[in-house]
Design a protein around this motif. Structure first.
Motif, PDB file in Angstrom:
ATOM      1  N   ILE A  89       0.727  -1.190  -0.004  1.00 45.00           N
ATOM      2  CA  ILE A  89      -0.137  -0.157  -0.029  1.00 45.00           C
ATOM      3  C   ILE A  89       0.941   1.335   0.037  1.00 45.00           C
ATOM      4  N   THR A  90       1.876   1.201   0.897  1.00 44.02           N
ATOM      5  CA  THR A  90       3.008   2.230   0.776  1.00 44.02           C
ATOM      6  C   THR A  90       3.455   2.718  -0.690  1.00 44.02           C
ATOM      7  N   PHE A  91       3.666   1.589  -1.368  1.00 40.36           N
ATOM      8  CA  PHE A  91       4.094   1.937  -2.550  1.00 40.36           C
ATOM      9  C   PHE A  91       2.954   2.433  -3.528  1.00 40.36           C
ATOM     10  N   VAL A  92       1.826   1.979  -3.489  1.00 48.13           N
ATOM     11  CA  VAL A  92       0.633   2.501  -4.350  1.00 48.13           C
ATOM     12  C   VAL A  92       0.467   4.059  -4.137  1.00 48.13           C
ATOM     13  N   CYS A  93       0.723   4.357  -2.677  1.00 47.34           N
ATOM     14  CA  CYS A  93       0.703   6.009  -2.423  1.00 47.34           C
ATOM     15  C   CYS A  93       1.869   6.655  -2.864  1.00 47.34           C
ATOM     16  N   ILE A  94       2.998   6.097  -2.891  1.00 49.46           N
ATOM     17  CA  ILE A  94       4.291   6.688  -3.536  1.00 49.46           C
ATOM     18  C   ILE A  94       4.220   7.003  -5.100  1.00 49.46           C
ATOM     19  N   LEU A  95       3.727   5.834  -5.631  1.00 44.91           N
ATOM     20  CA  LEU A  95       3.697   5.890  -7.151  1.00 44.91           C
ATOM     21  C   LEU A  95       2.441   6.798  -7.468  1.00 44.91           C
TER      22      LEU A  95
END
Length: 767
Positions: free
Chosen positions: A497-503
């Motif tokens: 989920i963190t990387f969904v937010c980052i991207l």
């Protein structure tokens, strides 16, 4: 019993005064047989009962669970001259105070115990420990526990360990457990082990739980075969997300009771393995074990997870046949299940209306249900009704209702809720804090979201993800990456989920190279395999930047079959950049995947309209009509004085419509004088320029802004929520309006937030 009554009758007739031991025996027999009235009559015949007889009466009432009567008898005893409670009286009375949660009265009795010199008696001390832990005062309990010192027995240790565990101090419970293990004069028993395992489960500490399990094996005292310890082990492994280990233990258990089955079913449901939970429910019945209330409260959430109406309705029928429907916990689980099965929220509402005495849990479930089906207003109304009914919402209720404010972008109700949270003492609750961050970010106030984040004493992964997601939706990509670095410095490991937010943050901020880098690092450095949502973000990142061929290549090289959201991101990019040829190819994929999704047809129609290909526009619209599809109308919301007002394009239904249009006309003249030119490219109809200009003039967000200017005090930002992507003309117009009126205008569209101020937008025209 007949003989006892004959003896009693003989005493009354002859006037014989029996000794205390005989009276005590008679009183005790009456009480044990449930004849408390006769016991009292006999007791009242004694002119001066001694301490022993008082204790008999108090003890027999305590055995019956008559705690109020125990306390009343103690008070009567205290009024007798020359009668002092002894070390047998105090444990009984203190236990009654603990059951009734009478902390103040218990503390007064503690004072008498100290003066009587009984505080260090282990039985009296243990009863006091139980009083303080049950009343939530572990600090006083620990002080007393330390005073008992060498006199402590296994009950003392168990009471303190259980007290810590039940009062949300599992770490302290485990510390004390390990301290107990280091002693030679006291051995843990089943109660100790169950309490320690519960503490591990509450912490989600699998390593600690496995260590205790290994200790149980090494001791070889039959604990592993004990059904209570076995159930605690199954629950611990399940709550620590080690479901396979839990099932292995469950299968090995020589004996299983209803708690064993319920623990395993709950474990599957809580870990998202709904089908296995339902399968085990069937096996439970085949094994001849009758499901109870707890079973149904465990298995219904599994139906909710699957959103399986068939399974859920079958379970509902089972509940009715079993006579369990009247139980409020089961009915609450049914409400939750129906709200998660699309199109059947009305069933949930009917069930809720049938509850004769609603409680916080049932109201919380209905509030969550309303939010899930998009009825945010109804959830706020129900929350207010709870307060009017003197029903105190708890942390779960608040976590459920805050998303309603976020859904409506209703900042003022959200602030009022925050005030209630502070007054109720819930602000320090991490889950509530996370929900507040999310609410403020989605209501357009990233500043207040950040303030809430900074105030939090304890943060978890969700706290960081919520803040990074907030920066992403506000287009603050650099801040999102900065917080990602801070998160790692805090030793919090990112998840998918963190990387969904980052991207997403990189996509909205136009940080293409950074997004590409983090997509690679996600797998190589953090060992997180990209999922569908990550590829959708990557396609969006490349597509927004106009790198359409790379975006298409990204889809074609995906190791998994792309879903509609991935192709949808590319079609949106084709609409932004006017690529008809690619748009047609992408649309065909979407029509195959989601033949009844209106959005794909509308996007393709808009691509054709922007290119002036009106015949193709007509063909797409005919196809929509043939399939019974209708375009979702654009609407805009604005919050004024805690009330949300809704506007559609060319809307004249508002009571103050004439005034709104007059305000808009004045604005329009000033905008044109300032250099505003309507962008006809955003009218996707084959009509004349005059009609096009009139359509642009009455777009829903412009009407909402005009109403906001009329009603919202100067200096206060105007907050607009749009259900679709804001069009280019409205974006330009809002920049002009913000400069002309000197107001901040915050618009939340389907993708992100736009902060307009002084003629500029926070997105820097990249959206």
């Amino acid at each position: 019993m007949k003989a006892v009554m004959q003896v009693h009758a003989h005493i009354l007739i002859t006037g014989y005064e029996p000794d205390v031991s005989l009276l005590s025996k008679l009183v005790s027999i009456y009480a044990q047989r449930g004849n408390m009235k006769e016991a009292h009559l006999l007791f009242d015949t004694v002119e001066k009962p001694n301490v022993f007889l008082w204790n008999v009466m108090i003890r027999e009432h305590a055995k019956k669970g008559c705690c109020v009567e125990v306390f009343q008898l103690y008070c009567q005893m205290r009024q007798q001259p020359n009668i002092q409670p002894d070390k047998f009286t105090f444990p009984l009375v203190i236990k009654a105070c603990a059951t009734l949660l009478m902390l103040q009265e218990g503390m007064e009795i503690h004072g008498r115990i100290i003066r009587a010199g009984f505080e260090t008696d282990v039985f009296v001390g243990n009863s006091l420990l139980s009083l303080y832990t049950k009343c939530g005062n572990t600090e006083l309990a620990r002080q007393l526990f330390d005073k008992l010192s060498e006199r402590r027995d296994v009950v003392s240790w168990n009471t303190m360990i259980v007290g810590y565990s039940q009062n949300k101090q599992p770490s302290e419970a485990l510390k004390l457990f390990h301290q107990m293990l280091s002693l030679e004069n006291v051995e843990p028993d089943q109660v100790t082990l169950v309490s320690a395992l519960q503490a591990c489960a509450r912490l989600g500490d699998l390593q600690q739980g496995m260590w205790i399990h290994e200790w149980i094996r090494r001791r070889d005292r039959g604990f592993e075969e004990d059904i209570f310890v076995g159930n605690a082990l199954v629950a611990m492994y399940s709550q620590c997300r080690s479901v396979e280990a839990a099932r292995h233990l469950f299968d090995k258990m020589p004996k299983k009771n209803i708690v064993s089955w319920n623990s395993m079913i709950t474990g599957y449901a809580q870990n998202g393995r709904a089908e296995e939970a339902l399968r085990l429910f069937g096996q439970m019945q085949m094994a001849g074990m009758k499901p109870d209330l707890v079973t149904m409260a465990c298995v219904l959430p599994a139906c909710a997870l699957l959103a399986s109406l068939y399974q859920g309705m079958w379970m509902h029928g089972f509940v009715i046949k079993s006579g369990l429907e009247s139980d409020i916990v089961v009915r609450t689980a049914l409400i939750d299940m129906y709200t998660k099965c699309r199109g059947f929220a009305e069933f949930a509402h009917r069930l809720f209306d049938k509850i004769p005495e609603r409680n916080v849990i049932s109201c919380s479930a209905m509030i969550a249900g309303y939010v899930q089906i998009g009825k945010a207003n109804e959830s706020l109304v129900l929350f207010n009704q709870m307060q009017l009914a003197d029903m105190k919402p708890d942390a779960v209720t608040i976590v459920n209702v805050l998303p309603a404010c976020a859904h409506l972008s209703a900042l003022q109700p959200g602030k009022c809720l925050h005030g209630y949270i502070i007054r109720s003492g819930y602000e320090s609750d991490m889950f509530v804090g996370n929900s507040l961050i999310d609410m403020y970010a989605k209501c357009g106030s990233i500043v207040l979201a950040n303030l809430m984040f900074d105030k939090m004493i304890k943060r978890d992964l969700i706290s960081w993800n919520s803040m990074i997601a907030g920066f992403a939706m506000h287009g603050q990509g650099k801040d999102a990456l900065s917080y990602f670095c801070r998160m790692q410095q805090s030793n919090i490991k990112p998840n998918h989920i963190t990387f969904v937010c980052i991207l997403s943050a990189c996509s909205h901020a136009g940080m293409v190279e950074e997004g590409l880098l983090y997509f690679v690092l996600m797998n190589q450095k953090y060992h997180i395999k990209p999922k569908m949502e990550h590829y959708a973000c990557m396609v969006d990142l490349l597509g927004r930047a106009g790198r359409l061929s790379e975006a298409e290549e990204c889809i074609l090289n995906m190791p998994i079959e792309p879903c509609a959201s991935v192709w949808g991101s590319l079609l949106s990019a084709c609409r932004i950049h006017g690529n008809v040829e690619l748009g047609e190819r992408v649309a065909e994929h979407l029509f195959d995947l989601e033949p009844v999704n209106t959005g794909s047809y509308v996007l393709l129609s808009n691509i054709y309209a922007a290119a002036g290909r009106w015949d193709d526009v007509a063909k797409v619209r005919t196809k929509m009509r043939d399939r019974g599809l209708k375009k979702t109308p654009g609407c805009s919301l604005v919050e004024v004085n805690n009330e949300v007002h809704t506007f559609l394009v060319e809307d004249k239904s508002h009571p103050q419509s004439e005034e709104i249009y007059a305000t808009l006309e004045t604005l329009y003249r000033k905008m044109k004088a300032a250099g505003y030119v309507p962008d006809m490219n955003f009218v996707l109809q084959e009509v004349g320029d005059e009609v096009k200009e009139n359509i642009l003039y009455t777009h829903s967000e412009k009407l909402a802004i005009a109403f906001g200017l009329m009603k919202i005090s100067p200096g206060v930002p105007i907050r607009i929520t749009k259900n679709l992507r804001v069009c280019g003309d409205c974006h330009t117009a809002t920049k002009f309006i913000s400069k002309i009126v000197g107001r901040e205008i915050i618009v939340r569209d389907a993708n992100r937030f736009h902060h307009f101020n002084g003629g500029l937008c926070s997105c820097r025209d990249y959206w």
